[in-house]
Design an enzyme around this catalytic site. Structure first.
Site, short mmCIF file in Angstrom:
data_model
loop_
_atom_site.label_atom_id
_atom_site.label_comp_id
_atom_site.label_asym_id
_atom_site.label_seq_id
_atom_site.Cartn_x
_atom_site.Cartn_y
_atom_site.Cartn_z
N GLU A 7 -8.31 3.48 18.19
CA GLU A 7 -8.14 4.21 16.91
C GLU A 7 -7.54 5.59 17.14
OE1 GLU A 7 -10.89 2.59 17.89
OE2 GLU A 7 -10.47 0.84 16.66
N ASP A 39 -8.42 -2.21 22.99
CA ASP A 39 -9.61 -1.85 22.20
C ASP A 39 -9.77 -0.34 22.19
OD1 ASP A 39 -11.94 -2.30 20.74
OD2 ASP A 39 -13.18 -2.34 22.55
N ASP A 54 -16.08 -5.09 15.27
CA ASP A 54 -17.49 -5.36 15.57
C ASP A 54 -18.26 -5.86 14.36
OD1 ASP A 54 -16.81 -4.59 18.07
OD2 ASP A 54 -17.69 -2.60 17.93
C1 GLC Z 1 -16.01 -2.40 21.28
C2 GLC Z 1 -15.26 -3.67 20.92
C3 GLC Z 1 -16.03 -4.87 21.42
C4 GLC Z 1 -16.23 -4.73 22.93
C5 GLC Z 1 -16.96 -3.44 23.24
C6 GLC Z 1 -17.08 -3.18 24.73
O1 GLC Z 1 -17.20 -2.35 20.58
O2 GLC Z 1 -15.00 -3.75 19.56
O3 GLC Z 1 -15.36 -6.05 21.10
O4 GLC Z 1 -16.95 -5.83 23.41
O5 GLC Z 1 -16.27 -2.34 22.66
O6 GLC Z 1 -15.84 -3.12 25.33
#
Ligand code: GLC
Length: 798
Positions: free
Chosen positions: A399, A396, A490
């Site tokens: 980017e 995650d 998200d």
């Molecule tokens: C980002 C991710 C989400 C995750 C959050 C905390 O917003 O897209 O899925 O729960 O970070 O890690």
């Protein structure tokens, strides 16, 4: 723009203008590569020699023969392969693409470009304009919002962390500059193999043109022949790679939440699933398992014994997946940071020192995944987690997201004027001038995530060679399917987001990414029982089925909403497990041919504009048409049935008389129901529901077959993980006069794990004779046959 010289080699033809070049090659059958170089200075090695170019996307770079001939008094040069021909206008510097039958597929009205020397990063404006006839649809473009046909939209390709996003937000997390053009039922493809920031104007500014613009010095384009949409997707994925077959467990139900506090909460989630008899294969651990957001560490107060927890979960048939963010906390003494510094694995700022920013860890530094040594180091970091029994990894913030920049004692908001002055930035990420080895961030931003995914994938292949890696990513670029599943980031608990997910996943699928899903019931905001149930129904068909929600929102495990929602959610989770033989076979097909599991109707009805507009419905594979309810309170569902004959098959059971296609229908869809139809000639392999997966060598198997002139189906089976024996079963047959015949053939050495199979054949009249079955029964248009699992032929005489 004009060309006044041509260099001709057997596999490469290059057109040279005063300061420009167009290099043509054919890497694969039905694929041309056109390197458009509008201002030679930056791409040339010497006179008449283009510099080699690195690609993050392309894995198959064959050298197929090309021929050249002149037409129109030498004004047009035609480069030809068996499948495609390209007519290059020498005086105008334009080109026209035709298929083998001479049909015009695409036309480039020209390309141009200029360099904008700037300190420290020279930007370019390299442009190409494609003719867009008014009746042409433009599909694909990776993970984008909007309808299936993107005509009239303008896109930026710059991986961006957006919270929250809306139905019109662009850009999002993935950048896949691939499009599929569709006109008069004929498809062709266009892929711009550029990692630089790009924009595409899809006939928005000018309804007759699709224009691409790159901040890089050239436009490295690939053109793909059809004629069917599936042919284009096959060719595109032959070029950029296919998604490997995932482990079976990763196709089971997954539960996640940002906000599960500790090991006990994870235990109670698993217990909740089991106590409510809900199928579950996997639970995710979000960022709170780490000590102070330090990647590759555990907060031992919350998770005293990760290996013990993984063992306990495994005893319940549940795998654990941990989130892994690329930002490394800058803290001397922390092993990962020290190793990163010592190994020189980090992104640097314009002045050459290590770039420091802030994400969840503050301050944070960023591994430079564009470099092989950094990837190898990062891949090795999975070791401790693999040893602790962590089954998969969720990449995650890749980017990469960066909220603030740090310079000595000062921090700058990434979007402040001060930060902008540090080197231009766009979105919450690193500045354009950040250094990745000898490259600048502007060039490699979009491939940061694929580098991270490659590092993880290759690391896991080494650390656990007997298992198939499971990775999930938020960001990515063309080719990302080679390493990881993708989820759409998200979203929110909005009905509009549920609906939007369909066109988004279809667009990703057409762009080569098959293993996809959206957070079920929405990540941000509060869901309701009704929304949970409707999203669970839709998610039954997402290749990746994950329920995930954000801190501070309503908990959304299926039992949080009471009845009737819990029971309906359970039924749909069970249907998901019944569908696994089909889904697993579709994922195998993706790994072999690149076709996605979720397919737009137009895939098999390419000339049908009504089918093109049905982007709130989809095909699951080739044969099952699914029309989920995506609006609050609706109990009926409008659907357009494309050409063919369709057997109403709501909730995976016979629900009406076959209907002819090319008509609009209104189907009953009360809360527990999803309207579906099974294509004539199609078949669906189902198994029994289970609490979790075990093997994909199914102990129970029922084929649901819609009898027709031609019946065709396939089933792939193996142990569900690893690289051992497999079996591919094919059914073929159909009507032969008044006889309905089905034959079964297999390939592979996996022994059968069942003694019998059931065949449910629909749309027959009562049979006079049945051969090849142990038993048969005819009830209400349905012929039930009990056959030996190793059957080879059944024949039904009417
Ligand atoms: C980002 C991710 C989400 C995750 C959050 C905390 O917003 O897209 O899925 O729960 O970070 O890690």
């Amino acid at each position: 723009m004009r060309f006044d010289d041509i260099s001709i080699e057997s596999t490469r033809i290059t057109f040279w203008g005063p300061r420009t070049a167009l290099e043509v090659r054919s890497p694969l059958p039905g694929v041309l590569r056109l390197r458009h170089v509008p201002s030679l200075g930056h791409s040339a090695l010497g006179p008449r020699e283009l510099a080699p170019k690195q690609s993050w996307a392309v894995v198959e770079q064959g050298q197929r023969p090309l021929s050249l001939r002149r037409e129109m008094d030498g004004q047009v040069a035609v480069v030809a392969t068996e499948e495609l021909s390209l007519e290059v206008g020498l005086a105008q510097g334009n080109w026209l693409l035709r298929d083998a039958s001479g049909r015009e597929l695409a036309r480039c009205e020209g390309f141009s470009g200029e360099a904008m020397p700037d300190y420290p990063v020279t930007r370019f404006r390299s442009r190409i304009s494609l003719h867009a006839p008014p009746d042409e649809a433009w599909l694909g473009f990776g993970e984008k919002v909007g309808a299936l046909d993107k005509r009239g939209m303008h896109f930026v390709f710059w991986n961006t962390d957006v919270v929250p996003h809306h139905p019109d937000t662009d850009p999002l997390y993935q950048s896949i500059p691939f499009s599929l053009g569709l006109r008069d039922g004929v498809a062709w493809g266009f892929f711009l193999d550029e990692s630089w920031r790009l924009e595409a104007d899809v006939a928005a500014e000018d309804p007759t043109a699709v224009r691409w613009e790159s901040t890089g010095p050239e436009l490295d384009a690939y053109l793909f022949a059809g004629p069917l949409p599936a042919d284009v997707v096959r060719r595109y994925t032959a070029l950029t790679g296919r998604q490997p077959l995932p482990p079976l467990w990763s196709l089971g139900a997954q539960q996640s939440r940002w906000g599960y506090e500790n090991a006990n909460e994870i235990r109670s989630v698993i217990q909740g699933y089991r106590a409510h008899k809900l199928p579950l294969d996997c639970v995710y651990l979000d960022i709170d398992y780490m000590e102070g957001y330090k990647v590759w560490t555990w907060d031992r107060a919350r998770y005293p014994d990760p290996a013990g927890l993984a063992k306990e979960a495994a005893a319940q048939g549940v795998r654990l997946v941990t989130i892994i963010d690329p930002g490394v906390k800058a803290e001397p003494g922390y092993r990962v940071y020290d190793e990163a510094l010592a190994g020189d694995h980090l992104v640097r700022n314009d002045r050459g020192s290590v770039l420091v920013g802030e994400v969840w860890p503050k301050p944070a530094v960023f591994p430079d995944f564009t470099r092989e040594a950094a990837r190898a180091w990062w891949g090795g970091l999975h070791k401790g987690f693999v040893e602790a029994g962590i089954a998969g990894f969720w990449n995650d913030m890749n980017e990469p997201a960066c909220f603030r920049l740090v310079n000595g004692d000062e921090t700058f908001s990434i979007i402040s004027a001060a930060a902008r002055d540090k080197g231009k930035v766009e979105g919450p990420t690193l500045p354009h001038d950040a250094r990745h080895g000898d490259k600048r961030h502007l060039e490699v931003h979009n491939v940061y995530a694929i580098g991270m995914a490659q590092a993880a994938y290759e690391g896991l292949r080494k650390l656990a060679p007997e298992r198939r890696p499971f990775l999930l990513t938020r960001a990515g670029s063309a080719g990302i399917q080679r390493y990881t599943a993708v989820w759409t980031g998200d979203n929110s608990s909005y009905w509009s987001h549920m609906e939007l997910s369909i066109a988004m996943l279809l667009g990703l699928g057409l762009s080569g990414v098959s293993f996809t899903g959206s957070d079920v019931a929405g990540f941000m905001g509060n869901t309701t029982g009704e929304m949970l149930v409707r999203w669970q129904q839709l998610g039954t068909f997402y290749p990746l089925l994950r329920n995930h929600s954000a801190k501070g929102t309503r908990f959304q495990e299926p039992w949080r909403f009471g009845e009737p929602y819990l029971s309906i959610a359970r039924e749909w989770l069970e249907r998901r497990y019944q569908l696994l033989p089909t889904l697993y076979s579709l994922m195998h097909e993706s790994s072999q041919e690149g076709l996605p599991a979720l397919r737009p109707l137009v895939m098999y009805a390419p000339g049908d504009t009504e089918a093109l507009r049905m982007d709130d419905a989809f095909l699951f594979g080739r044969d099952l048409l699914v029309a989920p309810v995506v609006r609050q309170g609706r109990t009926r569902r409008h659907m357009y049935l494309p050409e063919g004959r369709w057997l109403p098959f709501s909730n995976l059971g016979l629900s009406g008389e076959p209907l002819e296609g090319r008509q609009h229908v209104l189907a009953e869809a009360p809360l527990g129901t999803v309207p579906m139809w099974l294509r004539a000639g199609g078949a669906l392999a189902l198994t029994e529901p289970a609490q979790h997966t075990t093997t994909a060598n199914w102990a129970h198997l029922t084929w649901h077959i819609h009898a027709a002139e031609h019946v065709e189906a396939r089933l792939y089976e193996d142990e569900g993980d690893g690289y051992g024996a497999s079996r591919l079963t094919r059914l073929a047959g159909g009507w032969k006069g008044d006889r309905f015949v089905l034959e079964r053939s297999t390939e592979g050495t996996l022994p059968l794990a069942r003694e019998t199979e059931t065949l449910c054949v629909y749309a027959l009249t009562p049979p006079r004779e049945v051969h090849g079955a142990r038993e048969h029964r005819f009830v209400d248009g349905l012929l039930l046959l009990e056959v030996e699992a190793g059957w080879s032929r059944v024949e039904v005489r009417l």
